[in-house]
Design a protein around this motif. Structure first.
Motif, PDB file in Angstrom:
ATOM      1  N   GLY A   1       0.817  -1.210   0.000  1.00 26.59           N
ATOM      2  CA  GLY A   1       0.000   0.000   0.000  1.00 26.59           C
ATOM      3  C   GLY A   1       0.844   1.251   0.000  1.00 26.59           C
ATOM      4  O   GLY A   1       2.082   1.211  -0.020  1.00 26.59           O
ATOM      5  N   TYR A   2       0.163   2.385   0.021  1.00 28.80           N
ATOM      6  CA  TYR A   2       0.844   3.674   0.094  1.00 28.80           C
ATOM      7  C   TYR A   2      -0.091   4.687   0.732  1.00 28.80           C
ATOM      8  O   TYR A   2      -1.323   4.519   0.747  1.00 28.80           O
ATOM      9  N   LEU A   3       0.491   5.725   1.269  1.00 25.15           N
ATOM     10  CA  LEU A   3      -0.263   6.865   1.786  1.00 25.15           C
ATOM     11  C   LEU A   3       0.487   8.127   1.397  1.00 25.15           C
ATOM     12  O   LEU A   3       1.658   8.298   1.749  1.00 25.15           O
ATOM     13  N   TYR A   4      -0.182   9.001   0.657  1.00 19.66           N
ATOM     14  CA  TYR A   4       0.367  10.297   0.271  1.00 19.66           C
ATOM     15  C   TYR A   4      -0.479  11.384   0.908  1.00 19.66           C
ATOM     16  O   TYR A   4      -1.716  11.311   0.897  1.00 19.66           O
ATOM     17  N   TYR A   5       0.179  12.380   1.489  1.00 23.33           N
ATOM     18  CA  TYR A   5      -0.568  13.554   1.929  1.00 23.33           C
ATOM     19  C   TYR A   5       0.295  14.796   1.779  1.00 23.33           C
ATOM     20  O   TYR A   5       1.522  14.751   1.841  1.00 23.33           O
ATOM     21  N   ARG A   6      -0.397  15.905   1.535  1.00 24.02           N
ATOM     22  CA  ARG A   6       0.252  17.200   1.376  1.00 24.02           C
ATOM     23  C   ARG A   6      -0.473  18.214   2.229  1.00 24.02           C
ATOM     24  O   ARG A   6      -1.702  18.313   2.198  1.00 24.02           O
ATOM     25  N   ASP A   7       0.286  18.957   3.010  1.00 24.54           N
ATOM     26  CA  ASP A   7      -0.293  20.082   3.733  1.00 24.54           C
ATOM     27  C   ASP A   7       0.490  21.336   3.364  1.00 24.54           C
ATOM     28  O   ASP A   7       1.246  21.340   2.391  1.00 24.54           O
ATOM     29  N   ARG A   8       0.310  22.404   4.115  1.00 25.31           N
ATOM     30  CA  ARG A   8       0.967  23.672   3.781  1.00 25.31           C
ATOM     31  C   ARG A   8       2.483  23.578   3.843  1.00 25.31           C
ATOM     32  O   ARG A   8       3.185  24.340   3.186  1.00 25.31           O
TER      33      ARG A   8
END
Length: 274
Positions: A184-191
């Motif tokens: 699996g994978y998890l991508y996240y982007r914040d400020r």
């Protein structure tokens, strides 16, 4: 970079986009099944009119790919659901597979995705037209020998803060054999940053049901990322897949709440019995 280029040697190939705007959400898949010489346009929509999933044969996919989808525009002008949308993708794309697994065909599917895309234009459902203005969504393309036996998929772009997230946890057959591996994978982007976790070596665990589940992604170092999801208005996409585009999602990094999506999270489950 055009992530939509076809892979003619793949038995199975999907191109899709997802966007939410107000009370309307749209998920469209172009599906090419070369092993049986079949193409299909699958449209999943939530709108103030109704929740609906449509399946439309599209044999031109076999020769030409998704004619109604490019990197900067998507259109469809026939039937109960129509749209004309411009796309403005960010430069950030993800290919969540460890080298050289993709080149060696280890897993069932390979994937490339743009988790942040701005959509403008309109969506029409049963004669009612909904304007789309700088709505956040995503664009993706995957291909390979067969669908994984089961998966959880989470995608959300509209939070109470500047945050975007895409995550998949699944079991894939190795080289098409009966041996399966959890990946699996998890991508996240914040400020502040963008982060991509790939499992393995990271660890992903899911507990619960489509109505209420928790996904925990634990990197080798640092705090775990925990997704707390609540689903509603699921519909069947066929092949044992249920999907909603109007779920709730909380994203936690350790004890810090990164963001909350209310009614705008895409949640999907395929069970191993499919």
């Amino acid at each position: 970079m055009d992530i939509l280029n076809p892979h003619p040697s793949a038995n199975l190939e999907y191109w899709f986009f997802k966007v939410n705007t107000g009370q309307t959400a749209l998920l469209v898949d172009w599906i090419c099944r070369r092993s049986i010489q079949a193409g299909e346009l699958r449209i999943s929509i939530h709108s103030p009119s109704r929740r609906e999933v449509l399946f439309i044969p599209d044999l031109q996919l076999l020769a030409h790919g998704p004619v109604g989808l490019t990197m900067d525009r998507t259109t469809w002008d026939r039937g109960e659901v129509c749209w004309d949308l411009s796309l403005t993708p960010t430069k950030q794309s993800i290919r969540p597979q460890l080298f050289p697994a993709g080149h060696l065909g280890v897993f069932d599917m390979s994937l490339v995705s743009i988790p942040d895309v701005a959509f403008d234009g309109w969506i029409e459902h049963h004669g009612l037209k909904y304007r789309v203005s700088k709505a956040s969504g995503m664009l993706s393309h995957y291909w390979g020998r067969q669908l994984p036996s089961d998966w959880w998929w989470v995608s959300a772009n509209q939070f109470d803060t500047d945050l975007s997230l895409e995550c998949t946890f699944l079991h894939s057959h190795l080289w098409g054999s009966s041996v399966r591996l959890a990946v699996g994978y998890l991508y996240y982007r914040d400020r502040l940053r963008s982060t991509l976790l790939i499992a393995p070596p990271a660890r992903i665990h899911v507990s619960g049901s489509p109505a209420l589940f928790e996904l925990r992604a634990s990197p080798l170092r640092g705090p775990a990322i925990v997704l707390k999801a609540t689903g509603r208005d699921y519909a069947s996409l066929g092949e044992g897949i249920v999907n909603t585009l109007t779920g709730d999602l909380e994203v936690w990094e350790g004890k810090r709440l990164l963001g909350v999506a209310r009614g705008t999270a895409g949640l999907e489950r395929r069970s191993a019995s499919a």
